[in-house]
Structures are given as C-alpha cells and as structure tokens.
Write a protein that holds these residues in place. Structure first.
Motif, PDB file in Angstrom:
ATOM      1  N   ARG A  44     -22.743  16.632  35.746  1.00 25.92           N
ATOM      2  CA  ARG A  44     -21.330  16.482  36.279  1.00 25.92           C
ATOM      3  C   ARG A  44     -21.537  16.054  37.907  1.00 25.92           C
ATOM      4  N   ARG A  63     -13.229  22.347  43.099  1.00 27.21           N
ATOM      5  CA  ARG A  63     -12.637  22.717  41.995  1.00 27.21           C
ATOM      6  C   ARG A  63     -12.177  24.211  41.913  1.00 27.21           C
ATOM      7  N   GLU A  94     -14.030  21.514  31.648  1.00 28.95           N
ATOM      8  CA  GLU A  94     -15.213  20.992  32.367  1.00 28.95           C
ATOM      9  C   GLU A  94     -16.617  20.861  31.525  1.00 28.95           C
TER      10      GLU A  94
END
Length: 241
Positions: A44, A63, A94
């Motif tokens: 990510r 986040r 996620e």
C-alpha cells in the motif's frame, strides 16, 4: 507477538530490510509481526522499490485522522444493520485494496473493485462510487474501464434510473481467470511464431520455443482448473437449492 499498528520505527526497519534485500519473512521475523502485515504495508506504500518509511508513516497518520470520528459521530452501538463493526469493515477494505495492488492493479482500480466486493448487493453506479470513494468521476471511469477490460466486473443498464450499474458476481473471478488464460494462449502462439522467425535450432529460437511451451501448458492448466471449479460451484448451488 507485539500487537497494535506499526510504529514509525517499525516502518524504518521495513525500509532497511528492503534495502538490504531481506525477504518479507525475514523482515516480519525481525519485527515479530505476521508476514501479512509487512506485505500489506509495503504493497500500500509504493511496493518493494518505492517504499519509504517517512512517507508510509505520514500516509498512516492521514488514514488515522480520516477515520477518527467527531464527537457527534461517536456511538456505543456504531454498527450497521447486520451488526458489523464499521472500523473492522474499513480495515478489511484497506487490506483487500492492498492485496489487489500487490497483484498489479492500480490503487484506484483496486479501490473500486474492493468497494464492489464489500457492498452487499455487489452493484453500484458510477455516481455511487464517486460518493463512496470521494474521488472524481474521471477516476471512476478509468478504473471501471480497466476492470471491464479484465472482465472482473460487468456493466448492466438500470432501466428505472437510466444509468449503468457496475456489477461483481460469483463468476467475476472465473471470467477474469479465463481472460488471463486466453492471454497466455496468445503469448504461446506468438512465441512459437517467433521461434520460426529466429530459427528453431538457434539459441534465440530455442528460447522462444521454451517460452511458447510454458505459456501453452500454463494456459491449458488454468482453463482446466477454472472449468473444474465452475462445475463444482454449480453442483454445490444446485444441491443447496
């Protein structure tokens, strides 16, 4: 094994491990964390070649700020109609997105695919995707185009609202898998033609022949496995029906 989220120091150790050429297993062992935590973190945040600890930490903090509820939003019963914890669902999204990015999908494309998968009816319009993901219509249009090309989603016309809906269903991965198998078949054909051009007895021609045999074998195996799954899947649903 330590719990909780990764710290800035953890992320620096991950970056150092990648620079040293350590495997995910070795990095995870040094941190005493699950391998999935490390692979998700790297996927990510730019992948093995683009991972930067400071940048990853800033993204994580961003986040966390976005997820932090305002006082008016805090509720001891903050669950949906099915009793699901929104925070747990968000974390699942996620993780799913990070896994899809790890397979090679662009991040926005992965986010759209994830959004469709975690939506109960598996169907959303472009406008609904824009609202859920808070991105531009152009970003959604590009992402759904890529997913349609890979046959991971399909488009349906909603006659009541006169707009298209993007749908994910049980056959989505079957279609995507078969599309990949067809690409392998095309590569096999191309490699065999290349071997003829280069000369079957030359080193380059022999190499191309080997590539052709590999993709032919892989493509046939993929098709066989997918068909076996489809038959078993259909039989299971028939028995339960």
């Amino acid at each position: 094994m330590p719990g909780g989220r990764l710290t800035h120091q953890d992320r620096r150790k991950i970056a150092e491990g990648l620079t040293e050429g350590l495997t995910y297993t070795e990095i995870a062992g040094g941190l005493e964390r699950p391998i999935s935590t490390v692979t998700r973190e790297v996927a990510r945040n730019g992948g093995p070649g683009g991972y930067r600890a400071d940048r990853a930490q800033q993204a994580a903090e961003g986040r966390a700020r976005r997820r932090k509820p305002t006082p008016a939003q805090v509720s001891p019963t903050a669950v949906d109609a099915h009793g699901r914890d929104p925070e747990a669902v968000h974390e699942l999204e996620e993780q799913f997105t990070a896994m899809m990015v790890g397979t090679g999908l662009p991040r926005m494309t992965a986010r759209v695919l994830t959004c469709l998968y975690v939506t109960d009816n598996g169907s959303l319009t472009a406008a609904e995707l824009v609202r859920r993901l808070q991105v531009s219509p152009a970003s959604i249009s590009k992402a759904v185009g890529e997913l349609e090309q890979q046959e991971l989603i399909r488009r349906e016309r909603d006659p009541r609202r006169r707009r298209d809906r993007y749908v994910i269903d049980a056959d989505a991965w079957f279609r995507g898998w078969m599309a990949s198998a067809r690409q392998n078949t095309m590569l096999a054909d191309f490699a065999r033609q290349g071997a003829q051009v280069l000369g079957a007895t030359t080193p380059a021609g022999t190499r191309m022949q080997d590539i052709g045999h590999f993709f032919e074998h892989v493509g046939q195996t993929m098709i066989q496995a997918a068909e076996e799954w489809r038959q078993a899947h259909a039989a299971k649903h028939t028995a339960h029906g």
